[in-house]
Design a protein around this motif. Structure first.
Motif, short mmCIF file in Angstrom:
data_model
loop_
_atom_site.label_atom_id
_atom_site.label_comp_id
_atom_site.label_asym_id
_atom_site.label_seq_id
_atom_site.Cartn_x
_atom_site.Cartn_y
_atom_site.Cartn_z
N SER A 666 30.48 55.67 56.98
CA SER A 666 31.72 55.58 57.73
C SER A 666 32.87 55.38 56.78
O SER A 666 32.71 54.87 55.66
N SER A 667 34.06 55.81 57.21
CA SER A 667 35.25 55.61 56.39
C SER A 667 35.66 54.14 56.32
O SER A 667 36.52 53.79 55.54
N LYS A 668 35.03 53.31 57.15
CA LYS A 668 35.36 51.89 57.17
C LYS A 668 34.47 51.06 56.26
O LYS A 668 34.42 49.85 56.38
N SER A 669 33.73 51.70 55.39
CA SER A 669 32.92 50.96 54.43
C SER A 669 33.73 50.68 53.18
O SER A 669 34.86 51.15 53.03
N ALA A 670 33.14 49.91 52.26
CA ALA A 670 33.86 49.53 51.05
C ALA A 670 34.17 50.75 50.20
O ALA A 670 33.34 51.65 50.02
N SER A 671 35.38 50.80 49.69
CA SER A 671 35.83 51.90 48.85
C SER A 671 35.84 51.46 47.39
O SER A 671 35.54 50.30 47.06
N LEU A 672 36.23 52.38 46.53
CA LEU A 672 36.34 52.03 45.12
C LEU A 672 37.40 50.96 44.91
O LEU A 672 37.24 50.07 44.07
N SER A 673 38.47 51.02 45.69
CA SER A 673 39.51 49.99 45.59
C SER A 673 38.99 48.62 46.01
O SER A 673 39.40 47.60 45.45
N ASP A 674 38.08 48.59 46.99
CA ASP A 674 37.50 47.31 47.40
C ASP A 674 36.69 46.70 46.27
O ASP A 674 36.75 45.48 46.05
N TYR A 675 35.91 47.51 45.56
CA TYR A 675 35.13 46.98 44.46
C TYR A 675 36.04 46.47 43.33
O TYR A 675 35.72 45.47 42.67
N ALA A 676 37.18 47.13 43.13
CA ALA A 676 38.14 46.62 42.15
C ALA A 676 38.70 45.28 42.60
O ALA A 676 38.87 44.35 41.78
N ASN A 677 38.98 45.13 43.89
CA ASN A 677 39.47 43.85 44.40
C ASN A 677 38.40 42.77 44.27
O ASN A 677 38.71 41.61 43.97
N ILE A 678 37.13 43.13 44.53
CA ILE A 678 36.05 42.15 44.39
C ILE A 678 35.97 41.66 42.95
O ILE A 678 35.82 40.45 42.68
N LEU A 679 36.08 42.59 42.00
CA LEU A 679 36.03 42.19 40.59
C LEU A 679 37.19 41.27 40.24
O LEU A 679 37.01 40.28 39.50
N THR A 680 38.36 41.54 40.77
CA THR A 680 39.52 40.67 40.51
C THR A 680 39.29 39.28 41.08
O THR A 680 39.60 38.27 40.43
N ILE A 681 38.74 39.21 42.27
CA ILE A 681 38.49 37.90 42.88
C ILE A 681 37.45 37.12 42.10
O ILE A 681 37.61 35.92 41.83
N LEU A 682 36.35 37.79 41.69
CA LEU A 682 35.31 37.10 40.92
C LEU A 682 35.86 36.59 39.59
O LEU A 682 35.56 35.47 39.17
N THR A 683 36.68 37.40 38.95
CA THR A 683 37.27 36.99 37.67
C THR A 683 38.22 35.80 37.86
O THR A 683 38.21 34.86 37.06
N THR A 684 39.01 35.85 38.92
CA THR A 684 39.94 34.75 39.18
C THR A 684 39.21 33.45 39.46
O THR A 684 39.64 32.38 39.01
N VAL A 685 38.12 33.51 40.21
CA VAL A 685 37.34 32.30 40.49
C VAL A 685 36.83 31.68 39.20
O VAL A 685 36.90 30.46 38.99
N GLN A 686 36.31 32.51 38.29
CA GLN A 686 35.77 31.97 37.05
C GLN A 686 36.87 31.37 36.18
O GLN A 686 36.64 30.37 35.49
N GLU A 687 38.07 31.94 36.21
CA GLU A 687 39.15 31.42 35.38
C GLU A 687 39.77 30.16 35.97
O GLU A 687 40.22 29.29 35.23
N CYS A 688 39.80 30.05 37.30
CA CYS A 688 40.46 28.91 37.94
C CYS A 688 39.50 27.77 38.25
O CYS A 688 39.89 26.60 38.24
N LEU A 689 38.26 28.08 38.59
CA LEU A 689 37.25 27.08 38.93
C LEU A 689 35.99 27.35 38.11
O LEU A 689 34.97 27.80 38.64
N PRO A 690 36.04 27.11 36.81
CA PRO A 690 34.91 27.53 35.97
C PRO A 690 33.59 26.86 36.30
O PRO A 690 32.56 27.53 36.37
N VAL A 691 33.59 25.54 36.51
CA VAL A 691 32.32 24.84 36.75
C VAL A 691 31.76 25.20 38.12
O VAL A 691 30.61 25.62 38.25
N ARG A 692 32.56 25.03 39.16
CA ARG A 692 32.09 25.35 40.50
C ARG A 692 31.83 26.85 40.64
O ARG A 692 30.88 27.27 41.31
#
Length: 984
Positions: A666-692
């Motif tokens: 379906s067109s409502k599934s994750a796109s390439l842009s969604d995976y880029a956003n996921i990577l940004t979120i994961l990176t931000t979590v590690q930089e802002c909350l490293p231990v947790r």
């Protein structure tokens, strides 16, 4: 020469006029004979009963002269000017009995204006007489005497019209002179008790005079208005107007009104604007709440009639000054009335200049340096949200929406208690959840079309609200630093003007994760523009708002251990939080569950009524493809708390979602842009909350890696999705290794990524200086990716071993390598991560039932002695009687004698809780109401309850069993005589 038997009052009046032959030569002053005028005023002031006769005679002369002067009789015009001067002298000298003169005086002014309105010299003399009357009257006749009220309103309308005259046939100089004359009259009206005495007549008077005050302001630019307003603040127009309401009538002085001398240059527009500014400032400065609201409504009506809404800068200036000039305790009426006007016009088919100007005025008032109190911000934000949702329904691309978003964001500059931003954010998030699940109501197709825009507007408002609060705090800190430097050095350094800084004493709390967590499902929304906007908002929240609680990285983004900061106490706190769970840990668990669902699900879009209406194909463990047709048609229970309800929704979605990665059907599934956003979120979590972030992300990354390994390359779309997810996981490991300065992890991730071309890159998130609604963004589909079919091979076991053996990780977490490996490899599923949100952990100091259960379990092992106090801790409070029961029994007796206390509602107490300012973790100090046990009062309602409770406590007569036992067995006193120690 007077005729015989001429009344004395007629003779006194006639003596004040010069001979008929000298009438024309008495100009240009046209004054009565001074000596005879003194006799007349002395006669009137000492004989108040003759004032009516004097006024009646003057009124006859004025009306006769008006008719003749209108026909062109010059002598009658001169006589009229002298009669008006006599009226002013009588009003000044007989100010104590001004009510006896009011009827004839107002009737004469009305007749003169009706006949000779265009004669500026006559109009100036009339204005001077009217100004004297408004100065000395007490206003008691306005609204009571019908004839006087009608004459007064007629005079006021004609004089106010002079202040707004705009006839094209008039010369510019004559027009400005007429306007100045009218505004000077209005200045006398706003300082008169005639305006304020009758509340019923106040609205009609304000509607009459307001155009004369607003139109001159619209004819000059804003810079001129600011200059004249500054002059008005520093130098009042007349010293006689200072504290005018505090002065008795006998001490008041009426300002004279004169025209410019012929031949001189007429007044400028700035002079007229200055007079209007002074009158408007006095009017607002002495208005109470309902009067200020009436004034604002009259200003809106004037802008409607004149088309002043087109001049948005002028409208903003008027709104700012209206709030500044209004009394401190009544200023809230200005923004409240602005918001009410916005709500009144929310159903218009198209946004008008009025709507845009009102929204700009609301934002300007809230962001101005003027302090506001008594604001009901919850009602204001609720009204503004309602306007946004309504405008989205009427027109999804309404140009008014960005201004409304700025209005909501501007509320962040008004913080009057610590949790105010949290409360406003909670209101916004609750409306977000409602729109997300139920849409906008009405037609289904319209609701589905407008729903994404509504969500994006509310997200922008939420983000702008927090950003405005942050800018407000930084501005306040800069102002405090500037003030400190000034006090130390004695001079002001080069810096911005402190008066331009919005300074209010505030120390706000951050929006807790438990509140923001309600928006998490927007990560998996069906519309990509909503997902993209939410990803940016989430990154901002992770960077600036979420409680760090000891988690930090250095400026270069590397997590290093600092002994002075990361001491044993900090490590113990982190370990306890990770072991038992705190608000941030639960937030991250929910975040990773949603990210996992976004990355692996084939169909996105959560709905409580029919989640995943499209069947999803999934890959089973044996590589075959199956189709899941299960649907959940359960209805939403409104009795369930919102967080629990939304978590239950996500759990039902996970039940219908595929267990492994599915191809994009379906067109409502994750796109390439969604995976880029996921990577940004994961990176931000590690930089802002490293231990947790480390301890919560690693199990999820391991689980996602296993999902990719279990997938079969039987479908091209599936192979591409698996390839993208593998790259996502590898880049997440790379980011994690850089944060923890673990070179082995970095090398393993880089080796895996260098073997193939890169497909996804982190999204660059910009933080705008002002809140804005970005245009809807289109997603980059996976079908547009050209890839070389090469796979990514990463040794996950080696990565885990390198992380667990890192000394930096061990020092920061306080765990050894074996414990770290056990936590890293613990089973993880999205269902388990979400279910933890509904389970009340034992690491909650406010959960008294949990403490009681721990006491029951651990107590016998800790104390193997007979100690009944331990049993009293474990015993339920309902099984015994204590001081609380005695207090409630006494209250029950008092309630029987006082019927107002017998059935009062149960109260809520916060005595057992600490403030949210004490700790950053809101979940540990959550302020939950404690009910004061109203059920027990029904048991203690009889008159003998106090005696029974005392008996049960062992104080009175014992009636039976004893509910409270002593901590140790009682012993009988030893009555034997003491034995000396030296005797055996």
């Amino acid at each position: 020469m007077h005729l015989p038997f001429t009344p004395n009052h007629v003779q006194l009046i006639a003596a004040c006029y010069p001979p008929n032959a000298a009438l024309l030569t008495s100009g240009p002053e046209y004054r009565p004979n001074s000596q005879e005028l003194s006799r007349l005023t002395y006669y009137a002031s000492n004989r108040p009963g003759k004032i009516n006769k004097l006024a009646g005679e003057l009124e006859k002369r004025v009306k006769v002269d008006c008719k003749k002067a209108q026909a062109g009789n010059i002598r009658a015009r001169a006589s009229l000017l002298i009669s008006l001067a006599i009226f002013k002298a009588l009003a000044t000298e007989c100010r104590r009995d001004i009510s006896l003169l009011s009827g004839s005086l107002l009737s004469s002014i009305n007749a003169t204006l009706t006949s000779l309105r265009t004669d500026l010299e006559v109009a100036a003399r009339v204005a001077s007489v009217f100004n004297a009357w408004t100065t000395y009257t007490d206003g008691h006749l306005i609204g009571v005497d019908k004839s006087v009220t009608e004459e007064y309103m007629s005079c006021l309308q004609m004089l106010a019209h002079m202040g707004r005259v705009d006839s094209p046939s008039l010369d510019h100089e004559i027009k400005r002179r007429t306007r100045l004359l009218g505004t000077m009259v209005i200045l006398g009206v706003v300082t008169s008790e005639a305006l304020y005495y009758s509340s019923n007549q106040f609205s009609s008077q304000i509607s009459t005079i307001m155009p004369a005050l607003i139109i001159p302001l619209l004819d000059v630019d804003v810079s001129t208005l600011n200059h004249e307003a500054a002059r008005n603040k520093d130098q009042p127009l007349s010293p006689h107007l200072d504290n005018w309401r505090d002065r008795p009538t006998i001490e008041r002085r009426a300002a004279s009104i004169h025209l410019h001398v012929d031949g001189d240059k007429g007044p400028s527009s700035s002079e007229i604007a200055k007079t209007a500014i002074h009158a408007l400032s006095i009017l607002l400065a002495h208005a109470v709440a309902f009067q200020a609201s009436t004034i604002v409504r009259a200003i809106f009506d004037c802008l409607d009639d004149t088309g002043g809404w087109e001049k948005m800068d002028h409208c903003e200036w008027i709104a700012i000054k209206a709030a500044e000039w209004t009394q401190y305790q009544y200023r809230y009426t200005i923004p409240s009335r602005l918001v009410e006007s916005l709500v009144e016009g929310q159903d218009a088919p198209h946004s008008t200049p009025r709507h845009k100007a009102l929204a700009a005025m609301v934002k300007t008032v809230f962001t101005s340096p003027t302090p506001l109190i008594n604001l009901t911000l919850s009602e204001i934000i609720s009204s503004l949200i309602g306007v946004i949702l309504r405008r989205v329904t009427v027109q999804p691309d309404d140009p008014l929406l960005p201004l409304l978003v700025e209005c909501i964001s501007s509320l962040g500059t008004h913080i009057y208690y610590a949790d105010q931003i949290q409360d406003l954010a909670t209101e916004l998030i609750s409306r977000l959840a409602l729109v997300e699940t139920n849409g906008l109501g009405g037609d289904k197709s319209t609701s589905e079309k407008c729903r994404p825009q509504a969500l994006r507007c509310l997200l922008a408002s939420l983000l702008g609200l927090i950003q405005a609060a942050d800018r407000h705090d930084s501005a306040r800190e800069d102002a405090e630093e500037l003030k400190m430097r000034k006090s130390i050095s004695g001079s002001v350094p080069s810096s911005p003007n402190p008066n331009d800084v919005h300074i209010k004493p505030s120390r706000r709390t951050k929006v807790p994760p438990e509140v923001w967590q309600e928006t998490m499902t927007l990560l998996c929304d069906a519309d990509y523009s909503v997902r993209a906007d939410y990803a940016e908002a989430l990154v901002f929240y992770l960077k600036h708002e979420i409680p760090k609680l000891g988690d930090h990285t250095d400026e270069d983004g590397v997590r290093r251990t600092h002994p002075l900061v990361d001491g044993p106490a900090r490590q113990a706190s982190l370990v306890n939080a990770v072991m038992y769970g705190d608000a941030t840990i639960r937030f991250l668990n929910a975040l990773y569950a949603h990210l996992h669902l976004l990355a692996t699900s084939s169909v996105l879009g959560m709905n409580t009524r029919s989640p995943f209406t499209t069947p999803a194909r999934s890959v089973n463990e044996d590589g075959t493809t199956s189709q899941d047709d299960s649907r959940d048609n359960s209805r939403r229970n409104t009795a369930i708390p919102p967080r629990t309800r939304k978590t239950s929704v996500m759990l039902r979605v996970l039940q219908t979602a595929p267990r492994d990665v599915s191809p994009a059907t379906s067109s409502k599934s994750a796109s390439l842009s969604d995976y880029a956003n996921i990577l940004t979120i994961l990176t931000t979590v590690q930089e802002c909350l490293p231990v947790r972030g480390l301890l919560t992300a690693v199990p999820m990354l391991v689980a996602m890696d296993k999902v990719c390994v279990a997938g079969k390359d039987t479908d091209a779309d599936l192979s591409l999705r698996l390839r993208v997810i593998k790259e996502l996981v590898a880049k997440a490991w790379l980011s994690l290794g850089k944060v923890w300065n673990c070179q082995d992890v970095v090398n393993l991730a880089q080796e895996a990524l260098e073997s193939t071309q890169s497909i996804i890159e982190p999204t660059v998130v910009s933080e705008p200086s002002t809140p804005e609604i970005k245009p809807p963004r289109e997603a980059t589909s996976l079908s547009t990716v050209n890839w070389d079919n090469t796979d990514i091979s990463l040794n996950t076991e080696a990565v885990l071993s390198a992380l667990a053996s890192s000394s930096t990780v061990q020092e920061a977490t306080g765990l050894d390598q074996q414990e770290l490996e056990r936590r890293f490899t613990s089973p993880w599923t999205p269902e388990v991560a979400l279910k933890e949100l509904e389970v009340q952990t034992s690491y909650d100091p406010l959960n008294h039932d949990t403490i009681t259960s721990l006491t029951r379990k651990k107590g016998p092992a800790l104390m193997q002695i007979e100690n009944m106090s331990l049993q009293s801790l474990a015993r339920s409070h309902r099984g015994g009687v204590g001081v609380t029961d005695l207090r409630e029994a006494l209250e029950g007796r008092s309630s029987m004698s006082n019927p107002n206390l017998s059935n009062r509602a149960p109260s809520f107490s916060t005595l057992e809780h600490t403030s949210t300012l004490a700790h950053g973790d809101i979940s540990i100090n959550k302020l939950t109401p404690v009910r004061s046990r109203p059920q027990q009062r029904s048991k203690l309602s009889g008159p003998s309850d106090v005696r029974d409770v005392l008996n049960k406590l062992g104080i009175g007569k014992q009636n039976g069993g004893i509910y409270l036992k002593p901590s140790f067995p009682s012993q009988k006193p030893d009555t034997r005589p003491p034995v000396p120690p030296y005797k055996t």
